[in-house]
Design a protein around this motif. Structure first.
Motif, mmCIF file in Angstrom:
data_model
loop_
_atom_site.group_PDB
_atom_site.id
_atom_site.type_symbol
_atom_site.label_atom_id
_atom_site.label_comp_id
_atom_site.label_asym_id
_atom_site.label_seq_id
_atom_site.Cartn_x
_atom_site.Cartn_y
_atom_site.Cartn_z
ATOM 1 N N GLY A 1 31.241 41.720 127.250
ATOM 2 C CA GLY A 1 31.477 42.766 126.249
ATOM 3 C C GLY A 1 30.851 44.082 126.689
ATOM 4 N N ARG B 1 30.113 36.454 116.734
ATOM 5 C CA ARG B 1 31.081 36.413 117.829
ATOM 6 C C ARG B 1 32.275 37.223 117.335
ATOM 7 N NH1 ARG B 1 28.372 31.241 118.793
ATOM 8 N NH2 ARG B 1 27.525 31.462 120.874
ATOM 9 N N SER B 2 32.836 38.044 118.184
ATOM 10 C CA SER B 2 33.935 38.914 117.751
ATOM 11 C C SER B 2 35.145 38.741 118.658
ATOM 12 C CB SER B 2 33.474 40.379 117.772
ATOM 13 O OG SER B 2 34.577 41.227 117.529
ATOM 14 N N PHE C 1 36.820 42.275 119.380
ATOM 15 C CA PHE C 1 36.256 43.116 120.438
ATOM 16 C C PHE C 1 36.774 42.728 121.821
ATOM 17 C CE2 PHE C 1 33.000 44.579 123.432
ATOM 18 C CZ PHE C 1 33.014 45.928 123.114
ATOM 19 N N GLY D 1 23.935 36.499 126.006
ATOM 20 C CA GLY D 1 24.245 35.721 127.199
ATOM 21 C C GLY D 1 25.379 36.322 128.012
ATOM 22 N N ASP D 2 25.921 35.524 128.906
ATOM 23 C CA ASP D 2 27.005 35.955 129.796
ATOM 24 C C ASP D 2 28.186 36.572 129.053
ATOM 25 O OD1 ASP D 2 26.187 35.517 132.322
ATOM 26 O OD2 ASP D 2 27.057 33.506 132.505
ATOM 27 N N GLY D 3 28.577 35.925 127.949
ATOM 28 C CA GLY D 3 29.712 36.405 127.143
ATOM 29 C C GLY D 3 29.442 37.818 126.649
ATOM 30 N N SER D 4 28.231 38.022 126.169
ATOM 31 C CA SER D 4 27.854 39.342 125.662
ATOM 32 C C SER D 4 27.840 40.377 126.780
ATOM 33 C CB SER D 4 26.484 39.269 124.991
ATOM 34 O OG SER D 4 26.522 38.306 123.972
ATOM 35 N N TYR E 1 29.102 42.755 118.362
ATOM 36 C CA TYR E 1 30.258 43.642 118.582
ATOM 37 C C TYR E 1 31.114 43.763 117.322
ATOM 38 C CZ TYR E 1 28.981 43.300 123.483
ATOM 39 O OH TYR E 1 28.299 43.373 124.661
ATOM 40 N N SER F 1 24.018 39.549 120.366
ATOM 41 C CA SER F 1 25.380 39.016 120.344
ATOM 42 C C SER F 1 25.395 37.574 120.857
ATOM 43 C CB SER F 1 26.236 39.924 121.234
ATOM 44 O OG SER F 1 27.453 39.328 121.581
ATOM 45 N N GLY F 2 26.389 36.809 120.426
ATOM 46 C CA GLY F 2 26.502 35.406 120.845
ATOM 47 C C GLY F 2 25.470 34.547 120.133
ATOM 48 N N GLY F 3 25.043 33.474 120.788
ATOM 49 C CA GLY F 3 24.055 32.577 120.169
ATOM 50 C C GLY F 3 22.698 33.253 120.075
HETATM 51 P P1 ADP Z 1 26.882 34.566 124.751
HETATM 52 O O1 ADP Z 1 26.604 36.026 124.880
HETATM 53 O O2 ADP Z 1 25.761 33.836 124.087
HETATM 54 O O3 ADP Z 1 27.333 33.960 126.059
HETATM 55 P P2 ADP Z 1 29.642 34.458 123.701
HETATM 56 O O4 ADP Z 1 30.222 33.917 124.940
HETATM 57 O O5 ADP Z 1 30.039 33.842 122.416
HETATM 58 O O6 ADP Z 1 28.061 34.403 123.682
HETATM 59 O O7 ADP Z 1 29.998 36.021 123.642
HETATM 60 C C1 ADP Z 1 29.530 36.810 122.566
HETATM 61 C C2 ADP Z 1 30.510 37.892 122.232
HETATM 62 O O8 ADP Z 1 30.665 38.792 123.350
HETATM 63 C C3 ADP Z 1 31.946 37.450 121.934
HETATM 64 O O9 ADP Z 1 32.141 36.984 120.634
HETATM 65 C C4 ADP Z 1 32.696 38.760 122.134
HETATM 66 O O10 ADP Z 1 32.568 39.595 121.027
HETATM 67 C C5 ADP Z 1 31.961 39.374 123.321
HETATM 68 N N1 ADP Z 1 32.721 39.039 124.550
HETATM 69 C C6 ADP Z 1 32.713 37.891 125.257
HETATM 70 N N2 ADP Z 1 33.567 37.949 126.302
HETATM 71 C C7 ADP Z 1 34.146 39.177 126.261
HETATM 72 C C8 ADP Z 1 35.117 39.872 127.053
HETATM 73 N N3 ADP Z 1 35.685 39.292 128.121
HETATM 74 N N4 ADP Z 1 35.434 41.132 126.695
HETATM 75 C C9 ADP Z 1 34.872 41.720 125.632
HETATM 76 N N5 ADP Z 1 33.964 41.123 124.838
HETATM 77 C C10 ADP Z 1 33.590 39.882 125.137
#
Ligand code: ADP
Length: 328
Positions: A116, A80-81, A84, A110-113, A49, A17-19
């Motif tokens: 999730g 990226r979703s 979700f 990464g952190d964003g994932s 996601y 997920s993410g980059g």
């Molecule tokens: P990375 O994982 O590389 O940091 P992103 O920040 O783009 O990448 O996050 C990837 C994906 O994780 C998002 O598009 C989304 O689907 C999910 N995500 C990020 N933040 C949240 C959140 N607070 N709640 C649920 N899903 C999230």
């Protein structure tokens, strides 16, 4: 508090997920093979996601991940979703897992994932995070899968630019990836012998200081001036124009861009990915959930997702000072 996974795990889903980052395939392979080795079923969830919400699943066998360890990108693809991130989206994701008998999900990203993953954990699904990002910006771990390949790819390009910069006595600005984190810039800057390294965490936008540095460097006999600029600061092309106007030194900007994300992962990325992938499965099979894997002080370890997300990471001050001292 997340509902802990204390029931026996039978089926694991894995997603990226993410980059994307080089080495994600090695992690998917390790998760898959270790799961099968331990008698578990393994489902590849395609496109992160978003793919989970669309039930974009493939049943994996040991041969599904053959010939992938050396390949960059992610065979599961990534996305990226936004859906979700919504309350309904998170609930729907967990419902879909239950419908398919997926007791646990390994999230590589990464952190964003991880956020999730935490959301899925709150909905009762066991989760295990694996740090997959070229940016090295996950606080609970000293290493993230993809960083080594990315810095080596960037460095190879920077070395080439450095050669021609010296021949032509130019100033070169090379923009490397890192929107919020300057680790790629710091490592590439030190390793390429750059005169200036601009990090999002440190740069104060004092261009005059760079200009003065270039003028001083010329006086002490430097034939080129190499500036490594991080994507988060950006504006390399306009910066080059201003520097050229102020110093009279021909100045060129090169933005390395997405080449840094691709390519065959280095040994280090494949190794960390393999160990972390296997460890994710072992922890799940042993009844743990809501964890992320990190490498810290020479050891692979696991942390609570909430704890990991609350941690902060700073550019090491001493290393940044060394970078400056070595560019005299
Ligand atoms: P990375 O994982 O590389 O940091 P992103 O920040 O783009 O990448 O996050 C990837 C994906 O994780 C998002 O598009 C989304 O689907 C999910 N995500 C990020 N933040 C949240 C959140 N607070 N709640 C649920 N899903 C999230």
């Amino acid at each position: 508090m997340p509902k802990q996974a204390n029931k026996t795990i039978k089926k694991i889903g894995v997603l990226t997920s993410g980059g994307d980052s080089p080495g994600m395939n090695a992690a998917i392979r390790a998760v898959t093979r270790k799961a099968i080795f331990r008698g578990l079923k393994i489902i590849g969830i395609q496109r992160g996601y978003q793919g989970l919400l669309e039930e974009d699943f493939v049943e994996f066998g040991p041969r599904s991940v053959s010939d992938t360890i050396q390949r960059g990108g992610t065979i599961l693809r990534t996305a990226r979703s936004e859906e979700f991130k919504t309350e309904e989206g998170k609930k729907k994701g967990a419902e879909i897992c239950r419908k398919h008998g997926i007791d646990a999900v390994v999230v590589i990203g990464g952190d964003g994932s991880y956020r999730g993953a935490l959301a899925l954990s709150h909905e009762g699904i066991a989760v295990m995070g694996i740090p997959g990002t070229i940016d090295l910006d996950i606080a609970c771990t000293d290493y993230t899968i993809g960083f080594d390949t990315a810095v080596n790819t960037a460095l190879e390009a920077i070395d080439k630019i450095r050669d021609t910069s010296s021949s032509h006595e130019r100033c070169s600005i090379v923009e490397v990836m890192g929107r919020n984190a300057g680790y790629i810039a710091l490592w590439c800057g030190v390793a390429s012998g750059a005169e200036d390294i601009l990090l999002p965490e440190k740069y104060d936008y004092d261009e005059q200081e760079i200009i003065n540095h270039i003028i001083e460097s010329r006086k002490i006999g430097k034939t080129h001036h190499l500036i490594i600029n991080a994507e988060g600061i950006g504006h390399s092309t306009s910066m080059a124009r201003r520097i050229e106007a102020a110093t009279g030194m021909e100045t060129r900007a090169t933005i390395l861009g997405y080449m840094q994300r691709g390519g065959s992962p280095t040994c280090k990325d494949r190794y960390y990915a393999s160990i972390m992938g296997a460890m994710a499965v072992d922890l799940l099979a042993d009844g743990k959930g809501n964890r992320v894997i990190g490498y810290h002080n020479g050891e692979f370890m696991d942390f609570d997702v909430d704890e990991a997300l609350a941690m902060e990471k700073q550019i090491p001050e001493y290393q940044y000072e060394v970078a400056k001292a070595l560019s005299i």
